[in-house]
Design an enzyme around this catalytic site. Structure first.
Site, short mmCIF file in Angstrom:
data_model
loop_
_atom_site.label_atom_id
_atom_site.label_comp_id
_atom_site.label_asym_id
_atom_site.label_seq_id
_atom_site.Cartn_x
_atom_site.Cartn_y
_atom_site.Cartn_z
CG HIS A 1 1.46 -10.02 9.33
ND1 HIS A 1 1.47 -8.75 8.49
CD2 HIS A 1 1.43 -10.86 8.45
CE1 HIS A 1 2.06 -8.42 7.47
NE2 HIS A 1 2.46 -10.50 7.61
CE LYS B 1 4.80 -12.84 1.85
NZ LYS B 1 5.39 -11.41 1.51
P1 C2E Z 1 4.39 -7.48 2.54
O1 C2E Z 1 4.66 -6.52 1.42
O2 C2E Z 1 6.13 -7.67 3.47
O3 C2E Z 1 4.06 -6.65 4.40
C1 C2E Z 1 3.89 -6.04 5.25
C2 C2E Z 1 2.89 -5.23 6.07
O4 C2E Z 1 3.60 -3.99 6.17
C3 C2E Z 1 1.56 -5.65 5.13
O5 C2E Z 1 0.84 -6.65 5.70
C4 C2E Z 1 1.25 -3.59 6.37
O6 C2E Z 1 0.59 -3.88 7.71
C5 C2E Z 1 1.79 -3.33 5.99
N1 C2E Z 1 2.07 -2.25 4.43
C6 C2E Z 1 2.71 -3.17 3.52
N2 C2E Z 1 2.51 -1.76 2.60
C7 C2E Z 1 1.65 -1.05 2.63
C8 C2E Z 1 0.82 0.35 2.84
O7 C2E Z 1 0.87 0.30 1.10
N3 C2E Z 1 0.12 0.80 3.61
C9 C2E Z 1 -0.21 0.62 4.62
N4 C2E Z 1 -1.16 1.48 5.63
N5 C2E Z 1 0.67 -0.51 5.04
C10 C2E Z 1 1.86 -1.27 4.81
P2 C2E Z 1 -0.42 -7.02 5.12
O8 C2E Z 1 -1.23 -6.00 4.86
O9 C2E Z 1 -1.08 -8.39 6.46
O10 C2E Z 1 -0.07 -7.88 4.02
C11 C2E Z 1 1.07 -9.01 3.80
C12 C2E Z 1 1.67 -9.27 2.51
O11 C2E Z 1 0.79 -9.52 2.14
C13 C2E Z 1 2.52 -8.11 2.25
O12 C2E Z 1 3.77 -8.75 3.16
C14 C2E Z 1 2.41 -8.79 0.74
O13 C2E Z 1 3.23 -9.83 -0.13
C15 C2E Z 1 0.96 -9.25 0.46
N6 C2E Z 1 -0.60 -8.20 -0.13
C16 C2E Z 1 -0.42 -7.41 1.10
N7 C2E Z 1 -1.57 -5.84 -0.21
C17 C2E Z 1 -1.34 -6.44 -0.75
C18 C2E Z 1 -0.92 -6.16 -2.73
O14 C2E Z 1 -2.14 -4.77 -2.43
N8 C2E Z 1 -1.11 -6.64 -3.70
C19 C2E Z 1 -0.14 -7.83 -3.36
N9 C2E Z 1 0.96 -8.60 -4.77
N10 C2E Z 1 -0.19 -7.90 -2.24
C20 C2E Z 1 -0.04 -7.37 -1.47
FE FE Z 2 3.94 -11.08 6.33
FE FE Z 3 7.47 -9.73 5.48
#
Ligand code: C2E
Ligand code: FE
Ligand code: FE
Ligand code: SIN
Ligand code: SIN
Length: 404
Positions: free
Chosen positions: A305, A253
């Protein structure tokens, strides 16, 4: 100083001393130091307290009796700090920088300034009797913490008083370990600083998040490995590297714009695509470098992921230095490396149970339901079962490294 010991013992001590210099991770090091001290004094339990903001914070606990009981393991993740004064044995030793031998913690002489705090015994249904407490002193007579060894055992496994020989050996380990502990602590601090820069979070939040993901990962691995009859030496070796590699899963990141990472609303497809690149970018950071954890860190960053059913990202990549916009063919099942499958579960569990800039934290029941539902979809089904079989330990880790 160890002249009263026989030759074999001295050889064993030197070997362990040599070993301690190789260990990178602070928790593995504390584990090894405490285990060595307990082995030589044949004792049941022990803890290491490290100096933090003028207090002694408990950093590491071992307890043979409790670890035999499935429900006892959670007591190994504790979070409390004690003052450096003469009210507790540990505080007294920190204050005087001298070892202290107590034959029976429940029969302390009234004239002594310190008392014994029975709350741990009461919670864990444990009985502390003999206690040996030694200061951990680094160069220039600097106190860095205290090691406490509990319940020396005789051949009948009854707790008996420590001998003065025990004090010598334990003090020897304590002195040697202090320097190694300082070095490993510095490594941990540098890693945490790197991660907080990469993830644009404040250092406290980063510390808690990655400490939890690291701790969940090694506990999931250990239980998995135990179920698969992996030998203990191998498990320890992996734990040493896995904790650090798991903590580093998201350092990619660092190359993602902070306006994306800090965006509170939903992401557009293009924005999400940009964020997804953190997996490959992270893997690149560790390629062609030489420390012991680089290979594992690269593998975890790249694959954390991926999903068990093949719907994750980045999918099969021929060359991580040569990026295309076309998603790779999804990696599926055991094509995804074990350590990445473990970190995937630990990371999502932690993301759901925490507040993020883009989401609130979920209630516990909802998280549990979600993980069960994603068993065989997002997650390796076996690992989900392992996770719930150690759920008490997971909760204790959360409690120890809580955001509050
Ligand atoms: P992270 O915040 O460390 O989240 C890691 C993983 O946790 C996400 O991978 C997803 O598989 C799961 N996760 C987190 N929040 C939710 C949720 O509300 N519902 C569900 N079902 N799963 C959840 P993912 O989606 O590949 O995202 C990777 C990274 O991308 C996240 O790391 C975060 O840094 C960013 N990200 C994802 N969605 C958003 C968003 O809507 N806004 C922002 N600012 N960043 C996002
Ligand atoms: Fe990650
Ligand atoms: Fe993480
Ligand atoms: C721990 O259990 O926290 C560290 C011990 C190890 O990594 O072997
Ligand atoms: C404590 O757990 O409060 C410290 C035990 C002691 O050294 O008295």
């Amino acid at each position: 100083m160890i002249s009263g010991l026989n030759k074999n013992k001295v050889a064993a001590i030197l070997e362990i001393t040599e070993d301690l210099n190789q260990i990178k991770d602070i928790d593995s090091l504390l584990d090894r130091v405490l285990l060595a001290a307990r082995r030589f004094s044949r004792s049941d339990a022990g803890s290491i307290y490290l100096l933090e903001n003028q207090k002694l914070r408990i950093n590491y606990v071992q307890n043979e009796t409790l670890i035999q009981k499935e429900s006892g393991k959670k007591y190994l993740y504790q979070n409390h700090a004690i003052d450096i004064n003469d009210k507790s044995m540990a505080g007294y030793v920190a204050m005087t920088k001298k070892p202290l031998i107590i034959a029976d913690a429940y029969k302390l002489d009234e004239s002594l300034p310190y008392g014994f705090n029975r709350s741990f015994d009461q919670h864990a249904s444990y009985h502390t009797r003999s206690v040996l407490t030694v200061p951990l002193i680094a160069s220039q007579n600097r106190l860095i913490g205290v090691m406490q060894i509990i319940n020396s055992l005789n051949d009948q496994k009854e707790a008996v008083p420590f001998r003065s020989e025990d004090e010598l050996v334990v003090a020897y380990f304590a002195n040697h370990a202090a320097g190694c502990i300082e070095k490993a602590k510095m490594t941990r601090e540098i890693i945490l600083r790197m991660i907080s820069i990469a993830e644009m979070r404040d250092p406290e939040e980063t510390g808690n998040h990655v400490n939890r993901v690291g701790a969940y990962s090694i506990e999931i691995y250990s239980k998995w490995a135990f179920n698969h009859n992996v030998n203990e030496a191998e498990i320890k070796k992996i734990r040493d590297v896995l904790r650090i590699a798991a903590m580093l899963h998201d350092v990619g990141k660092v190359a993602i714009s902070d306006t994306l990472l800090k965006k509170s609303g939903p992401l557009s497809n293009e924005e999400y695509f940009q964020i997804q690149r953190h997996a490959i970018l992270g893997a690149r950071l560790f390629k062609n470098s030489t420390s012991d954890w680089d290979d594992m860190a690269s593998e975890i960053a790249l694959n954390h992921h991926e999903k068990w059913d093949g719907s994750g990202y980045p999918g099969k990549v021929d060359d991580i230095f040569c990026e295309t916009r076309a998603p790779g063919l999804g990696k599926k099942g055991c094509e995804i490396p074990l350590f990445a499958r473990i970190v995937a579960l630990a990371d999502v569990y932690d993301a759901l149970t925490s507040q993020r800039i883009y989401k609130d934290c979920w209630p516990e029941e909802k998280v549990i339901r979600y993980l069960q539902e994603q068993k065989g979809k997002h997650f390796d089904p076996e690992l989900v079962d392992v996770f719930f079989s150690i759920y008490e330990v997971i909760r204790a880790i959360q409690n120890k490294y809580g955001d509050n």
